[in-house]
Design an enzyme around this catalytic site. Structure first.
Site, PDB file in Angstrom:
ATOM      1  N   GLU A  25      64.088  55.062  39.623  1.00 40.38           N
ATOM      2  CA  GLU A  25      63.560  56.419  39.746  1.00 40.38           C
ATOM      3  C   GLU A  25      63.543  56.809  41.220  1.00 40.38           C
ATOM      4  O   GLU A  25      63.122  55.997  42.068  1.00 40.38           O
ATOM      5  CB  GLU A  25      62.122  56.399  39.192  1.00 40.38           C
ATOM      6  CG  GLU A  25      61.373  57.687  39.223  1.00 40.38           C
ATOM      7  CD  GLU A  25      59.912  57.486  38.789  1.00 40.38           C
ATOM      8  OE1 GLU A  25      59.259  56.530  39.255  1.00 40.38           O
ATOM      9  OE2 GLU A  25      59.435  58.303  37.983  1.00 40.38           O
ATOM     10  N   HIS A  27      62.362  57.940  44.700  1.00 41.66           N
ATOM     11  CA  HIS A  27      61.059  57.847  45.352  1.00 41.66           C
ATOM     12  C   HIS A  27      61.086  58.548  46.706  1.00 41.66           C
ATOM     13  O   HIS A  27      60.589  58.034  47.700  1.00 41.66           O
ATOM     14  CB  HIS A  27      60.632  56.383  45.520  1.00 41.66           C
ATOM     15  CG  HIS A  27      59.995  55.807  44.292  1.00 41.66           C
ATOM     16  ND1 HIS A  27      60.701  55.525  43.151  1.00 41.66           N
ATOM     17  CD2 HIS A  27      58.694  55.490  44.008  1.00 41.66           C
ATOM     18  CE1 HIS A  27      59.871  55.042  42.224  1.00 41.66           C
ATOM     19  NE2 HIS A  27      58.658  55.017  42.723  1.00 41.66           N
ATOM     20  N   ASP A  36      59.577  50.467  41.866  1.00 42.23           N
ATOM     21  CA  ASP A  36      58.800  50.156  40.664  1.00 42.23           C
ATOM     22  C   ASP A  36      59.219  48.813  40.062  1.00 42.23           C
ATOM     23  O   ASP A  36      58.498  48.247  39.233  1.00 42.23           O
ATOM     24  CB  ASP A  36      58.979  51.260  39.609  1.00 42.23           C
ATOM     25  CG  ASP A  36      58.364  52.583  40.048  1.00 42.23           C
ATOM     26  OD1 ASP A  36      57.859  52.666  41.179  1.00 42.23           O
ATOM     27  OD2 ASP A  36      58.396  53.543  39.253  1.00 42.23           O
ATOM     28  N   HIS A 112      55.413  51.073  36.707  1.00 47.22           N
ATOM     29  CA  HIS A 112      55.834  52.461  36.490  1.00 47.22           C
ATOM     30  C   HIS A 112      54.911  53.070  35.445  1.00 47.22           C
ATOM     31  O   HIS A 112      54.934  52.675  34.269  1.00 47.22           O
ATOM     32  CB  HIS A 112      57.301  52.449  36.020  1.00 47.22           C
ATOM     33  CG  HIS A 112      57.886  53.766  35.660  1.00 47.22           C
ATOM     34  ND1 HIS A 112      58.118  54.770  36.579  1.00 47.22           N
ATOM     35  CD2 HIS A 112      58.332  54.251  34.457  1.00 47.22           C
ATOM     36  CE1 HIS A 112      58.688  55.806  35.962  1.00 47.22           C
ATOM     37  NE2 HIS A 112      58.810  55.521  34.679  1.00 47.22           N
ATOM     38  N   GLU A 114      54.689  55.636  33.604  1.00 41.38           N
ATOM     39  CA  GLU A 114      55.178  56.205  32.345  1.00 41.38           C
ATOM     40  C   GLU A 114      55.459  55.152  31.274  1.00 41.38           C
ATOM     41  O   GLU A 114      55.571  55.468  30.090  1.00 41.38           O
ATOM     42  CB  GLU A 114      56.448  57.027  32.598  1.00 41.38           C
ATOM     43  CG  GLU A 114      56.216  58.357  33.309  1.00 41.38           C
ATOM     44  CD  GLU A 114      56.191  58.254  34.828  1.00 41.38           C
ATOM     45  OE1 GLU A 114      55.857  57.177  35.374  1.00 41.38           O
ATOM     46  OE2 GLU A 114      56.490  59.269  35.481  1.00 41.38           O
ATOM     47  N   HIS A 168      53.113  58.924  43.777  1.00 34.85           N
ATOM     48  CA  HIS A 168      54.554  58.650  43.618  1.00 34.85           C
ATOM     49  C   HIS A 168      55.309  58.842  44.944  1.00 34.85           C
ATOM     50  O   HIS A 168      55.386  59.961  45.456  1.00 34.85           O
ATOM     51  CB  HIS A 168      55.142  59.562  42.544  1.00 34.85           C
ATOM     52  CG  HIS A 168      56.616  59.394  42.401  1.00 34.85           C
ATOM     53  ND1 HIS A 168      57.186  58.274  41.834  1.00 34.85           N
ATOM     54  CD2 HIS A 168      57.638  60.180  42.797  1.00 34.85           C
ATOM     55  CE1 HIS A 168      58.496  58.392  41.881  1.00 34.85           C
ATOM     56  NE2 HIS A 168      58.804  59.532  42.462  1.00 34.85           N
ATOM     57  N   GLU A 173      53.066  53.031  47.556  1.00 34.40           N
ATOM     58  CA  GLU A 173      54.363  52.386  47.319  1.00 34.40           C
ATOM     59  C   GLU A 173      55.136  52.185  48.620  1.00 34.40           C
ATOM     60  O   GLU A 173      55.799  51.158  48.807  1.00 34.40           O
ATOM     61  CB  GLU A 173      55.202  53.222  46.337  1.00 34.40           C
ATOM     62  CG  GLU A 173      54.657  53.178  44.922  1.00 34.40           C
ATOM     63  CD  GLU A 173      55.442  54.065  43.980  1.00 34.40           C
ATOM     64  OE1 GLU A 173      55.830  53.573  42.911  1.00 34.40           O
ATOM     65  OE2 GLU A 173      55.664  55.262  44.297  1.00 34.40           O
TER      66      GLU A 173
HETATM   67 ZN   LIG Z   1      57.020  54.318  41.757  1.00 39.23          ZN
END
Ligand SMILES: [Zn+2]
Length: 248
Positions: A25, A27, A36, A112, A114, A168, A173
């Site tokens: 994904e 970032h 992630d 992650h 989700e 995010h 992170e």
């Molecule tokens: Zn992430």
């Protein structure tokens, strides 16, 4: 690890198998697309370093579809996601396979947001399937950020904490990646903006205009290697504590 070493480590059924689960994904412009995956993998390895009974399985690198309010959405080039039912099946199949080797204790380390409920479903179906084979296994499910203590939050977010959902590509992170994989971060490309705000509802199809064009939901400007080390250590210590409490 070769198969014979693995077989020797798991033969008494007391090994703990940690399975990191991430996503591919975007970032933001300043970071690679796989934090992630890399963060829960590194944390799992840190935890496994504390006990010979703990093994880390190769991560499940693809995750459930990025959502606008927690991951920026599923429309950025590079964000590469799988359907919920696919993730459920992968988690179920991998758990069943490891259990058939004799393993009975599992820790799923989510990286992650989700993924969360699809992991629950994969675990539930795996345990049900294994019960039919006469196998009783136990699975711990956790997301690493839930181990960041209030003290650490106050240190890392001195100007106030807006919540994990808009982190995010932000300080959490980015700091962890600066500590673990600095080659994947370019702080000069960080886009500074206020934390994203959203209506209380979701809308589908999602609207890219809701998301900062950088793809991040808060600014990584204050990220540092030092914060990353602190965050890493607090997660490893906390997660090891949970694993030891239930499984060692
Ligand atoms: Zn992430």
């Amino acid at each position: 690890m070769d198969w014979q070493s693995y077989a020797a480590r798991v033969k008494d059924g007391n090994a703990v198998i940690m399975l990191p689960i991430g996503a591919i994904e975007q970032h933001g412009p300043h970071m690679s697309m796989n934090p992630d995956v890399l963060i829960p993998k590194a944390i799992s390895e840190g935890v496994a370093g504390k006990s010979d009974s703990i093994l880390v399985a190769p991560p499940i690198s693809y995750g459930y579809k990025s959502q606008v309010k927690s991951g920026g959405g599923n429309f950025f080039p590079g964000t590469t996601c799988i359907n919920g039912k696919t993730l459920i099946d992968v988690v179920k199949d991998v758990l069943v396979a490891y259990a058939r080797h004799g393993n009975r204790k599992f820790v799923l380390v989510n990286g992650h947001f989700e993924n969360s409920m699809f992991l629950v479903e994969g675990i539930d179906l795996a345990l049900e399937h294994l019960r039919h084979e006469g196998i009783q296994a136990q699975v711990m499910l956790l997301s690493y950020w839930d181990y960041v203590t209030q003290d650490t939050i106050e240190t890392v977010f001195p100007d106030g904490f807006t919540g994990w959902d808009v982190e995010h590509g932000g300080v959490l992170e980015t700091s962890l990646m600066l500590h673990l994989h600095p080659e994947c971060v370019d702080m000069e490309k960080v886009v500074h903006h206020h934390p994203a705000t959203f209506p209380p509802y979701d809308i589908f199809p999602s609207e890219p205009s809701w998301v900062p064009s950088s793809g991040t939901l808060s600014s990584a400007k204050n990220a540092s290697e030092e914060y990353g080390r602190l965050l890493f250590e607090v997660c490893v210590t906390g997660i090891y504590g949970s694993v030891a409490e239930r499984f060692l």
